[in-house]
Design an enzyme around this catalytic site. Structure first.
Site, PDB file in Angstrom:
ATOM      1  N   TYR A 143     -50.465   3.766  13.824  1.00  0.00           N
ATOM      2  CA  TYR A 143     -50.363   2.488  13.110  1.00  0.00           C
ATOM      3  C   TYR A 143     -50.908   2.605  11.690  1.00  0.00           C
ATOM      4  CZ  TYR A 143     -48.911  -0.936  16.625  1.00  0.00           C
ATOM      5  OH  TYR A 143     -48.200  -1.697  17.519  1.00  0.00           O
ATOM      6  N   LYS A 194     -51.018  11.299  26.096  1.00  0.00           N
ATOM      7  CA  LYS A 194     -49.812  12.122  26.229  1.00  0.00           C
ATOM      8  C   LYS A 194     -50.220  13.553  25.879  1.00  0.00           C
ATOM      9  CE  LYS A 194     -45.334  12.674  26.879  1.00  0.00           C
ATOM     10  NZ  LYS A 194     -44.716  12.539  28.224  1.00  0.00           N
ATOM     11  N   ASP A 226     -46.330   7.938  30.085  1.00  0.00           N
ATOM     12  CA  ASP A 226     -45.058   7.639  30.760  1.00  0.00           C
ATOM     13  C   ASP A 226     -45.312   7.318  32.236  1.00  0.00           C
ATOM     14  OD1 ASP A 226     -45.834  10.296  31.037  1.00  0.00           O
ATOM     15  OD2 ASP A 226     -43.812  11.123  30.948  1.00  0.00           O
ATOM     16  N   ASP A 250     -50.355  -1.067  22.714  1.00  0.00           N
ATOM     17  CA  ASP A 250     -49.439  -2.144  22.325  1.00  0.00           C
ATOM     18  C   ASP A 250     -48.350  -2.289  23.378  1.00  0.00           C
ATOM     19  OD1 ASP A 250     -48.131  -4.058  20.682  1.00  0.00           O
ATOM     20  OD2 ASP A 250     -46.786  -2.501  19.923  1.00  0.00           O
ATOM     21  N   ASP A 254     -47.986  -5.257  26.711  1.00  0.00           N
ATOM     22  CA  ASP A 254     -46.825  -6.136  26.902  1.00  0.00           C
ATOM     23  C   ASP A 254     -46.271  -5.967  28.314  1.00  0.00           C
ATOM     24  OD1 ASP A 254     -46.854  -7.060  24.232  1.00  0.00           O
ATOM     25  OD2 ASP A 254     -44.657  -7.024  24.127  1.00  0.00           O
TER      26      ASP A 254
HETATM   27  C1  IPM Z   1     -49.706  -7.033  19.054  1.00  0.00           C
HETATM   28  C2  IPM Z   1     -48.506  -7.148  18.160  1.00  0.00           C
HETATM   29  C3  IPM Z   1     -48.845  -6.506  16.811  1.00  0.00           C
HETATM   30  C4  IPM Z   1     -49.104  -5.043  17.082  1.00  0.00           C
HETATM   31  C5  IPM Z   1     -47.781  -6.708  15.713  1.00  0.00           C
HETATM   32  C6  IPM Z   1     -47.503  -8.171  15.464  1.00  0.00           C
HETATM   33  C7  IPM Z   1     -48.180  -6.030  14.433  1.00  0.00           C
HETATM   34  O1  IPM Z   1     -47.396  -6.583  18.760  1.00  0.00           O
HETATM   35  O2  IPM Z   1     -50.778  -7.547  18.695  1.00  0.00           O
HETATM   36  O3  IPM Z   1     -49.578  -6.438  20.126  1.00  0.00           O
HETATM   37  O4  IPM Z   1     -48.180  -4.226  17.122  1.00  0.00           O
HETATM   38  O5  IPM Z   1     -50.263  -4.684  17.254  1.00  0.00           O
HETATM   39 MG    MG Z   2     -47.704  -5.997  20.777  1.00  0.00          MG
END
Ligand code: IPM
Ligand code: MG
Length: 360
Positions: A143, A194, A226, A250, A254
């Site tokens: 990042y 990884k 993975d 990240d 999710d």
């Molecule tokens: C998160 C989001 C952010 C990230 C974006 C909005 C930059 O997806 O907080 O998970 O990738 O960290």
């Molecule tokens: Mg995110």
């Protein structure tokens, strides 16, 4: 006894304003009940920041964030600004805040409320009782690594490149957060990397292994990312604390959110070395449902609970919010994202109203 808090509220874009508004109402109710005293100051960020003053993270907003005890953040992202230069895009606001405030430790708890076991796309028996703490490193990795860019090769073809990089000290400090968190939970840490392919994450694994010796009471395991993505769906309850780098975290957070029924349920805390923090739902700005009273405010309300717990030492007030959310879900109210048969379908504001009523 009440403690005085100076909070920065940064609603951002899309559904950001409507969900933070509900969390603010919850905090104000707790203040009215005498659990805390509050000064709130609001400032634009993301696309809203760009529109207000030409930058996603306006100087005044950053100053406010730095001078506050904690930050309640909504969401940023606005498709209509995606053609701007990268440094002016809404997402830069959250990345800039994380970097400027050195918020390296991102706590993303994924736990399931009993009522929502049926709202997950996975079988209820796979997810019921789930309680994972994902700890994502937040200020390093690909990042922020340099160099990065898009360059033109000699043959005229364009090439994109980024740099995955971690210093030992960065791995140690996030590792400590994970081991300490595990001590307050199930005493297990799974470090995700990884290492079979990437040097950066070979170092990650080596450093975690060495650090783990300082925590003999915590069982450390390692998993390739993975496989971790697959195990999260196959048997998510095997995890207690899961620690990983910025990008893997990240993605996996999710994924983990869907185990809980909806991404609209997951709060997060981003902390610096002294537990000053920024608190935000892990979901995005959802422009498609913005302004329609459809968004689930619970992830933001639960983020406010984390704020009280981690940055303000107000565990009791945090408990109150969390139990009010539990009661609200148990009463059968549901925003569209967590709607199940037999529920009462409600909007953002009504969900906020219900949580506030349950605080009584
Ligand atoms: C998160 C989001 C952010 C990230 C974006 C909005 C930059 O997806 O907080 O998970 O990738 O960290
Ligand atoms: Mg995110």
């Amino acid at each position: 006894m009440s403690t005085h808090l100076k909070l920065a509220v940064l609603p951002g874009d899309g559904i950001g304003p409507e969900i933070t508004q509900q969390a603010v109402r919850v905090l104000e109710r707790l203040a009215a009940q005498g659990h805390l005293s509050l000064t709130l100051e609001q400032a634009p960020v993301g696309g809203a920041g760009y529109r207000a003053s030409g930058h996603p993270l306006p100087e005044a907003t950053l100053r406010l964030a730095k001078s506050s005890d904690a930050i309640l953040f909504g969401a940023v992202g606005d498709f209509s600004l995606d053609n701007l230069a990268r440094e002016l895009r809404p997402e830069q606001a959250i990345l800039g805040l994380r970097q400027e405030l050195e918020l390296f430790a991102n706590l993303r708890p994924a736990m399931i409320y009993p009522e929502l076991a049926g709202a997950s796309t996975l079988k209820p028996e796979v997810v019921s009782g789930l309680d994972i703490m994902i700890i994502r490193e937040l200020t390093g990795d690909i990042y922020f690594g340099k160099p990065r860019g898009i360059r033109v090769l000699d043959n005229g073809e364009r090439e994109g490149f980024d740099t995955m990089v971690y210093r030992e000290s960065e791995i140690v400090r996030i590792g400590r957060v994970a081991f300490e968190a595990a001590r307050k939970r199930g005493h297990r840490v799974c470090s995700v990397d990884k290492a079979n392919v990437l040097e950066t994450t070979q170092l990650w694994r080596d450093v975690m292994t060495t650090l783990g010796k300082e925590y003999p009471d915590v069982a450390l395991s390692h998993m390739y990312v993975d496989n971790a993505a697959m195990q999260l769906l196959k048997d998510p309850k095997q995890f207690d604390v899961l620690v990983t780098g910025n990008m893997f975290g990240d993605i996996l957070s999710d994924e983990a959110s869907m185990l809980t029924g909806s991404i609209g349920m997951l709060p997060s805390a981003s902390l610096d070395a002294r537990n000053k923090g920024l608190y935000e739902p892990i979901h995005g700005s959802a422009p498609d449902i913005a302004g329609k009273n459809l968004a689930n405010p619970l992830a933001t309300i639960l983020s406010a609970a984390m704020l009280l717990r981690y940055s303000c030492g107000l565990a009791q007030a945090a408990d109150k919010i969390e139990s009010a959310v539990r009661k609200t879900l148990a009463s059968g109210m549901a925003t569209p994202d967590i709607y199940r048969e037999g529920c009462q379908r409600v909007g953002t504001v009504e969900m906020g109203d219900a949580v506030i009523a349950a605080l009584a």
